[in-house]
Design a protein around this motif. Structure first.
Motif: not given
Length: 260
Positions: A165-172
């Motif tokens: 989730l944290n990586i997904m958020l950063a990618r967004m």
């Protein structure tokens, strides 16, 4: 009469004594400044011996060092040789994560850094992410909350989903620098948020907070999203204080080492 000039040499002769180190430094400099590009093959050993003015053993030792650093890959066969390796996010993250593990800092400094980073990423996400991405984030946050409400939650699976989730958020956020840093943080600091999930009281609050944050992001509500981000770190500080009180230690040990 036409005079043909030889093309300029990529490297210069090295001095005896620390020759292999100097050869490695010259090759690394050529990679860093773009004279050698990812996927490009280094000159043959014979060519490099001529350019560096040294023997085969020195060249091979330098190549070995650069291979260990992840800058080169050696291929065999008809198209064999030493090739410039493209450094991807995993290489960078592993190196930074190792550095962070070897240079621990006090818990409050880590929390301060993470909070500033997450607040910045949240602003970028609301500015740049598509609605579909925001909805997907909310869906995964709800899945995390459901997993944490189970009678006997799988904390390993939960920790992995939290990391994703944290990586997904950063990618967004559409800024690769933040994504790279987040990858490294999740590798090096993965046990920190895990401490929240190890405590039933904090577990439920942290799960609900993730869902609230994702919901606010999905709706484009920046101030509410930032408030929820801040609340996450309030919970983390409370968790640290509680663990420290239980162990009679000023700095909770789970913050000084990664998961085993």
């Amino acid at each position: 009469m036409t005079i043909f000039n030889d093309p300029p040499s990529l490297f210069i002769p090295v001095q005896a004594g620390r020759a292999s180190e100097e050869v490695a430094l010259q090759i690394e400099a050529a990679i860093v400044d773009g004279r050698l590009s990812p996927g490009e093959r280094l000159p043959s050993e014979r060519e490099m011996q001529s350019q560096f003015g040294t023997g085969r053993g020195v060249i091979r030792e330098a190549i070995k060092v650069l291979k260990q650093k992840g800058l080169l890959e050696v291929k065999k066969g008809s198209k064999g040789g030493a090739y410039i390796r493209r450094i991807d996010v995993d290489n960078v993250s592993e190196s930074l994560a190792l550095f962070l593990k070897q240079h621990p800092v006090e818990p409050e400094k880590l929390i301060e850094f993470r909070e500033v980073l997450d607040r910045t990423i949240t602003q970028l996400v609301i500015a740049h992410a598509s609605q579909r991405e925001r909805d997907d984030l909310m869906k995964e946050a709800f899945r995390l909350e459901a997993m944490l409400k189970e009678t006997e939650p799988d904390l390993i699976a939960i920790s992995e989903l939290d990391r994703q989730l944290n990586i997904m958020l950063a990618r967004m956020g559409r800024n690769p620098l933040f994504e790279w840093v987040m990858h490294a943080i999740q590798r090096g600091f993965s046990s920190y948020d895990y401490a929240l999930y190890d405590n039933k009281v904090f577990r439920e609050k942290a799960a609900a907070n993730w869902s609230d944050t994702a919901r606010a992001i999905a709706k484009g509500e920046l101030m509410r999203a930032l408030a929820f981000v801040g609340h996450h770190y309030v919970l983390l500080r409370q968790c640290i204080d509680e663990n420290a009180a239980l162990t009679n230690e000023p700095d909770a040990p789970f913050l000084q080492e990664d998961e085993q």
